[in-house]
Design a protein around this motif. Structure first.
Motif, PDB file in Angstrom:
ATOM      1  N   SER A  50       1.044   4.164  -2.869  1.00  0.00           N
ATOM      2  CA  SER A  50       0.893   5.592  -2.589  1.00  0.00           C
ATOM      3  C   SER A  50       2.066   6.396  -3.132  1.00  0.00           C
ATOM      4  N   ARG A  80       0.834  -1.208   0.000  1.00  0.00           N
ATOM      5  CA  ARG A  80       0.000   0.000   0.000  1.00  0.00           C
ATOM      6  C   ARG A  80       0.865   1.253   0.000  1.00  0.00           C
ATOM      7  N   LEU A  81       1.972   1.220   0.732  1.00  0.00           N
ATOM      8  CA  LEU A  81       2.872   2.366   0.697  1.00  0.00           C
ATOM      9  C   LEU A  81       3.491   2.502  -0.687  1.00  0.00           C
ATOM     10  N   ARG A  84     -10.892   1.080   0.707  1.00  0.00           N
ATOM     11  CA  ARG A  84      -9.874   1.945   0.107  1.00  0.00           C
ATOM     12  C   ARG A  84     -10.075   2.078  -1.404  1.00  0.00           C
ATOM     13  N   LYS A  87      -3.958   7.937   3.797  1.00  0.00           N
ATOM     14  CA  LYS A  87      -4.637   8.634   2.697  1.00  0.00           C
ATOM     15  C   LYS A  87      -4.775   7.788   1.441  1.00  0.00           C
ATOM     16  N   TRP A  88      -4.073   6.655   1.374  1.00  0.00           N
ATOM     17  CA  TRP A  88      -4.089   5.920   0.110  1.00  0.00           C
ATOM     18  C   TRP A  88      -5.490   5.457  -0.247  1.00  0.00           C
ATOM     19  N   ARG A  89      -5.925   5.880  -1.395  1.00  0.00           N
ATOM     20  CA  ARG A  89      -7.193   5.458  -1.988  1.00  0.00           C
ATOM     21  C   ARG A  89      -6.943   5.323  -3.480  1.00  0.00           C
ATOM     22  N   ALA A  90      -7.533   4.309  -4.093  1.00  0.00           N
ATOM     23  CA  ALA A  90      -7.394   4.148  -5.543  1.00  0.00           C
ATOM     24  C   ALA A  90      -8.522   3.269  -6.038  1.00  0.00           C
ATOM     25  N   ARG A 117       0.776   8.896   4.407  1.00  0.00           N
ATOM     26  CA  ARG A 117       0.641   8.300   3.073  1.00  0.00           C
ATOM     27  C   ARG A 117      -0.257   7.065   3.117  1.00  0.00           C
ATOM     28  N   LEU A 118      -0.021   6.209   4.122  1.00  0.00           N
ATOM     29  CA  LEU A 118      -0.802   4.985   4.223  1.00  0.00           C
ATOM     30  C   LEU A 118      -2.269   5.285   4.514  1.00  0.00           C
ATOM     31  N   PRO A 166       1.776   5.620  -7.704  1.00  0.00           N
ATOM     32  CA  PRO A 166       0.392   5.265  -8.040  1.00  0.00           C
ATOM     33  C   PRO A 166       0.156   4.944  -9.510  1.00  0.00           C
TER      34      PRO A 166
END
Length: 408
Positions: free
Chosen positions: A256, A252-253, A362, A318-321, A315-316, A259
């Motif tokens: 981020s 996940r990092l 997420r 906030k990660w959304r995709a 960062r972790l 991306p």
């Protein structure tokens, strides 16, 4: 405190809450000795002379050969270095043998040049050697599509192992293991994924066939190392990332930080970045005092510095995709805290389930699958479920690409 995990409990989350953060570790010391791994031998009058080699380890101080032929003794069969390579020749009778290399006394690795492996029933994998009636060594050498190499990522080398056909524009699957687990954790999965995709597994610094890091090992450094490794191995996007336990945080990092390269993800009973803090906050201070010093520290051969980094944590969080995402959750990885902490088990399980749901959301097209027959190591207990999840994400990325092309 280094925690030794018994075979009976290797799939359960227990002991200090620090260990629960990564839901860890199937016996971090990659030992392969089990009673079930005894050799099945038939005596011959003229044993075969077999040479074992481990390539490209110029900085190793010692390398030893351990296996069923020497009762997994790490001192009885030392290997000799010539240039960057290590080797030893021993005489073996007809039969089947399991073995590993031991680098610098504590880093165990399967033979990277031998495609024949066997699980030992305790969560580890050994290289397999069969000597037939003609005294020939059968090790099933690497496939034409295989890529096995140690690559310099900036002062130390990491091992990467890729299989399957590479096709232009088609996603490559990259898999990251749990805390203390080398790439051998994925050896039962990789060949099945390689049937439909190019798939790469690797050893993080200080594990398996990779050198220890020359840097302070952090989650951010792990991601930087992986990025350099993939670039220097010629592995470029699009990528589907697969992460187990700590590997789930790592991927996940990575997503981020890079991306544009990531088109899909599978989380295999992944750790969550808030898991430790939330579980730890529930432990009364008077109970913490009942544990010895260091009981709540995370230890592993990787020597990772887990001190909180605000940038990494942000960062972790906030990660959304909106990419195809499958979150596999183990049904039998429930927290099982010891003694004075037993009363926290229900609350810790609530936190675990809540955080797994957070991971699902997420992505707008995220999906959760509960592994109903699995402990923490779903890829060992229900490998077909993990392969199916990867296939589902792989197919979804292909459909997205076709849909985007149609709209144009």
């Amino acid at each position: 405190m280094r925690t030794r995990v018994s075979a009976a409990k290797r799939n359960r989350l227990f002991l200090p809450s620090s260990l629960l953060l990564f839901g860890i570790v199937s016996g971090v010391n990659c030992f392969a000795q089990t009673a079930s791994s005894q050799p099945n031998l038939q005596t011959t009058t003229e044993p075969a002379s077999i040479t074992f080699r481990l390539k490209d380890h110029p900085n190793a101080k010692t390398v030893a050969l351990a296996g069923t032929f020497n009762k997994w003794n790490t001192q009885s069969t030392p290997m000799t270095r010539k240039g960057a390579d290590w080797s030893v020749s021993i005489k073996l009778a007809l039969g089947t043998y399991r073995y590993k290399f031991v680098v610098d006394k504590d880093r165990w690795t399967v033979d990277p040049e031998n495609a024949r492996t066997e699980a030992d029933g305790e969560g580890h994998v050994n290289s397999l050697l069969i000597i037939d009636e003609n005294r020939n060594s059968q090790t099933l050498r690497l496939k034409p599509t295989a890529f096995h190499r140690r690559i310099d990522v900036g002062g130390h080398k990491l091992y990467i192992n890729c299989e399957g056909q590479a096709r232009k524009g088609v996603p490559i699957v990259v898999m990251d293991s749990g805390l203390g687990n080398s790439s051998e954790s994925w050896l039962g999965i990789q060949p099945k994924v390689a049937e439909f995709a190019r798939v790469c597994i690797y050893d993080r610094a200080g594990l398996g066939n990779s050198d220890p890091s020359i840097h302070t090992q952090t989650i951010t450094q792990i991601v930087l190392d992986l990025h350099n490794l993939l670039a220097r191995a010629g592995v470029s996007g699009p990528l589907i990332l697969v992460g187990h336990s700590l590997g789930g945080i790592n991927v996940r990092l990575y997503a981020s930080m890079y991306p544009k390269a990531i088109v899909g993800m599978v989380l295999v009973d992944s750790a969550h970045e808030e898991q430790f803090a939330r579980m730890d906050a529930l432990i009364p201070e008077e109970i913490k005092k009942q544990f010895p010093p260091g009981a709540f520290e995370i230890t592993s051969p990787e020597k990772i510095d887990f001190e909180e980094n605000s940038d990494r944590k942000a960062r972790l969080a906030k990660w959304r995709a909106d990419i195809p995402l499958v979150v596999l959750t183990a049904a039998y990885a429930k927290p099982d805290p010891p003694g004075p902490l037993a009363f926290l088990a229900p609350k810790w399980e609530e936190i675990r389930q809540e955080l797994q749901q957070d991971l699902v959301h997420r992505s707008a097209i995220g999906k959760q699958v509960v592994a109903t027959r699995s402990g923490h190591f779903i890829h060992h207990d229900e490998p077909e479920l993990v392969v199916s999840a990867i296939r589902e994400v792989f197919d979804a990325t292909r459909k997205q690409k076709v849909g985007a092309a149609t709209k144009r």
